[in-house]
Design a protein around this motif. Sequence first.
Motif, PDB file in Angstrom:
ATOM      1  N   TYR A 185      21.295  22.796   1.123  1.00  0.00           N
ATOM      2  CA  TYR A 185      20.264  22.333   0.193  1.00  0.00           C
ATOM      3  C   TYR A 185      20.810  21.366  -0.854  1.00  0.00           C
ATOM      4  O   TYR A 185      20.088  20.949  -1.750  1.00  0.00           O
ATOM      5  CB  TYR A 185      19.620  23.537  -0.520  1.00  0.00           C
ATOM      6  N   GLU A 217      25.545  28.209   3.275  1.00  0.00           N
ATOM      7  CA  GLU A 217      24.074  28.186   3.304  1.00  0.00           C
ATOM      8  C   GLU A 217      23.557  27.372   2.104  1.00  0.00           C
ATOM      9  O   GLU A 217      22.630  26.575   2.230  1.00  0.00           O
ATOM     10  CB  GLU A 217      23.527  29.623   3.245  1.00  0.00           C
ATOM     11  N   ILE A 244      14.712  25.008  -1.509  1.00  0.00           N
ATOM     12  CA  ILE A 244      15.651  26.142  -1.494  1.00  0.00           C
ATOM     13  C   ILE A 244      14.878  27.425  -1.845  1.00  0.00           C
ATOM     14  O   ILE A 244      14.100  27.439  -2.797  1.00  0.00           O
ATOM     15  CB  ILE A 244      16.835  25.886  -2.469  1.00  0.00           C
ATOM     16  N   PRO A 245      15.038  28.502  -1.077  1.00  0.00           N
ATOM     17  CA  PRO A 245      14.275  29.729  -1.347  1.00  0.00           C
ATOM     18  C   PRO A 245      14.616  30.317  -2.718  1.00  0.00           C
ATOM     19  O   PRO A 245      15.773  30.289  -3.148  1.00  0.00           O
ATOM     20  CB  PRO A 245      14.713  30.681  -0.230  1.00  0.00           C
ATOM     21  N   ALA A 246      13.610  30.858  -3.380  1.00  0.00           N
ATOM     22  CA  ALA A 246      13.799  31.477  -4.700  1.00  0.00           C
ATOM     23  C   ALA A 246      14.842  32.587  -4.621  1.00  0.00           C
ATOM     24  O   ALA A 246      15.641  32.784  -5.547  1.00  0.00           O
ATOM     25  CB  ALA A 246      12.473  32.025  -5.205  1.00  0.00           C
ATOM     26  N   SER A 247      14.864  33.283  -3.489  1.00  0.00           N
ATOM     27  CA  SER A 247      15.817  34.403  -3.331  1.00  0.00           C
ATOM     28  C   SER A 247      17.258  33.893  -3.360  1.00  0.00           C
ATOM     29  O   SER A 247      18.158  34.536  -3.904  1.00  0.00           O
ATOM     30  CB  SER A 247      15.559  35.141  -2.019  1.00  0.00           C
ATOM     31  N   LEU A 248      17.479  32.702  -2.783  1.00  0.00           N
ATOM     32  CA  LEU A 248      18.839  32.131  -2.756  1.00  0.00           C
ATOM     33  C   LEU A 248      19.249  31.688  -4.161  1.00  0.00           C
ATOM     34  O   LEU A 248      20.393  31.888  -4.584  1.00  0.00           O
ATOM     35  CB  LEU A 248      18.894  30.959  -1.766  1.00  0.00           C
ATOM     36  N   HIS A 295      16.251  21.483   1.977  1.00  0.00           N
ATOM     37  CA  HIS A 295      17.092  21.574   3.177  1.00  0.00           C
ATOM     38  C   HIS A 295      17.233  20.204   3.828  1.00  0.00           C
ATOM     39  O   HIS A 295      16.252  19.471   3.988  1.00  0.00           O
ATOM     40  CB  HIS A 295      16.490  22.569   4.169  1.00  0.00           C
ATOM     41  N   GLU A 328      12.605  21.725   3.535  1.00  0.00           N
ATOM     42  CA  GLU A 328      12.071  22.908   2.840  1.00  0.00           C
ATOM     43  C   GLU A 328      12.806  23.106   1.520  1.00  0.00           C
ATOM     44  O   GLU A 328      14.032  22.965   1.473  1.00  0.00           O
ATOM     45  CB  GLU A 328      12.291  24.169   3.701  1.00  0.00           C
ATOM     46  N   ASN A 340      13.463  23.230  -8.015  1.00  0.00           N
ATOM     47  CA  ASN A 340      12.224  23.224  -7.230  1.00  0.00           C
ATOM     48  C   ASN A 340      11.908  21.881  -6.590  1.00  0.00           C
ATOM     49  O   ASN A 340      11.181  21.819  -5.607  1.00  0.00           O
ATOM     50  CB  ASN A 340      11.037  23.660  -8.105  1.00  0.00           C
TER      51      ASN A 340
END
Length: 682
Positions: free
Chosen positions: A358, A354, A528-532, A521, A526, A516
């Motif tokens: 990114y 996953e 990369i999510p902060a959670s990842l 992706h 998009e 940031n």
Amino acid sequence: MNDNVLIQEWTGPYDGVPAFDKISVEAIGPAVEEAMKLNLAEIEAIANNTEAPTFENTIVAMESSGKPLSRVFAYYGIMSANVSSPEFRDVQAELAPKLSDFRSKISQNEKLFKRIKTVYDASQQTPLEPQAQRVVDLTYKQFEMNGANLNAEQKKRYAEINKELSSLYTDFGNNILHDEENYITYLTEDQLGGLADGFIKSAAKIAADKGQTGKYAITNTRSSMDPFLTYSTDRELRKQVWENYYSRGDNGDEYDNNEIIAKILQLRKERVGLMGYTNYAEWRLQDRMAKTPENAMNLMLAVWPAAIARVEEEVEDMQTVANELGDNITIEPWDYRYYAEKVRKKKYDLDSDEVKQYLQLDKLREAMFFVAGELFNYNFTPVPEGTVPVFQEDVNVWEVTDKDSGKHIGLWYLDPYARQGKRSGAWATTYRSSTSFKGKTNVLASNNSNFVKPAPGEAVLVSWDDAVTFFHEFGHALHFFSSDVTYPTLNGGVRDYTEFQSQLLERWLSTDQVINNYLVHYKTGEPIPASLIEKIKKAATFNQGFDTTEYLASALIDMKIHLADPSNIDVDKFERETLDELGMPKELPMRHRTPHFGHVFSGEGYATAYYGYMWADVLTSDASEAFKEAEGGFYDKDVAEKLVNYLFAPRNAMDPADAYRKFRGRDAKIEALMRDRGFPIN
């Protein structure tokens, strides 16, 4: 003018560039021989100068010599590392002893050394300006370490040993290359379980290129082996790929390296014995930051117990996962990466695949340019295709300039993809370094990787580790570009220090500005999510047992095998018994097993110096904390200015320990490293 194109002065734009489009196996041998002849004539002229020896007519004259040979070596290096062929390897084998003879003729030129010694002795009484003094000290030390103070008989033996070693190093490297090229695992459609689409596509392309259309090739290199062992669900195949990789140079055939290693160890010990040293390590480390083998060993042994204790915990976690899945197995070395990945997902819910979505190679390159702009004030602009010759169609070139003044600094070449005849791994190199003693020269530097070339139109997606390595090697390039030294010798490095700058640059990959803006992706764009990212940061100390132990095992064996008596050494047995004594966990191998430890046995660059990565790691962790403590964090202007002025620009123009103190205000401390790895601090 010499009609061999490889010896001619570089022409064209950007103060002249190598004619990489003209390299040929036929021209390289004669070019090296002619360039050696020209260089020896220059050296003879310096040695036989009838005027009294001075800094100008001896040291500066030496620094000015050898230009044609430097040019030829730029081509030779490319042919050896980037576009090797069986024909070139024959030429290489033929040239190795001649190059050794050539080096001996310089290092053993008594008249030359006498002049150097006169200048050196005078400078001890009346010191020169700092960079001039440094080059005198380094030149004298280099000659002394290479046997210049020996008597005639000893010098003769010294040169013979070097000649023999140069051939053994070439054979060693070629044997590894043979085993990398000839142990390929071909898979069929039903053997692809667990593998990612991108990996499968490139494996199909490699197989097709090798005349095996319809199959999938797992090559015997780290970039192919690593993802395969991480994701393949076929345990038997994992074992086969693992065994192929870790037995390179150790297959009991004509390409086996064990006897070559024994011979190398014996010759190295004999050579330093001529100069009165007890062992090779003692001789090698005297001009390094560590100074003595004991200091290097103490550092490694301070970290080793925490590393192997962590491996025990990691194996326990993996065994639990294997049991939960109902896999009736005990963790073996070919299982480590596979189950570690499952533990990573379970513990941190982190899926490496996953993360890969990114990490696009092109975006990472842009991120590196951004960091170089922020810290070094550099700007990178693509050079129009066809302006600068390249040695392979996949190589691209950028011009490096100062962001404010537009001043030209140099060119950056990028050779990103794996291919037949290219050595594995990633590295940086220079074709021309910066000096100012005869007018400022620009820098021609390159980064070389082994990413798997994608199918047309596909993005190159890389692992987090590969992204870190990409930043690391770019750190070397920035070290080349920022060099502010007067004389060529000062561009050299102190081995346990030169990895520090590149290791430090890795830290900018995980800064918010890079995350940031550049980790997006590959399909949706998009971010990369902060959670990842949170998971990546939490998992940063994950698998540190494996990473630290596999590296340290190689570094400890490198040191111990050079401290051992080599007279009747059985290399395989020595490796096995030493690892047992150290308490090496059976679930993982050394990062580089001795029979394919090219860093140490295909040349002398890292011999008894592989510990240097950890030495540099201590500096890296400590220097990172300087940025963490600063107001502007990793982009703090004041700390960045000190970074450039003291850690990058001086190269070897000042003692590294002094340079580090100027940056940090004190010596580095090991505690920062232990914190970084999540190891307990005693």
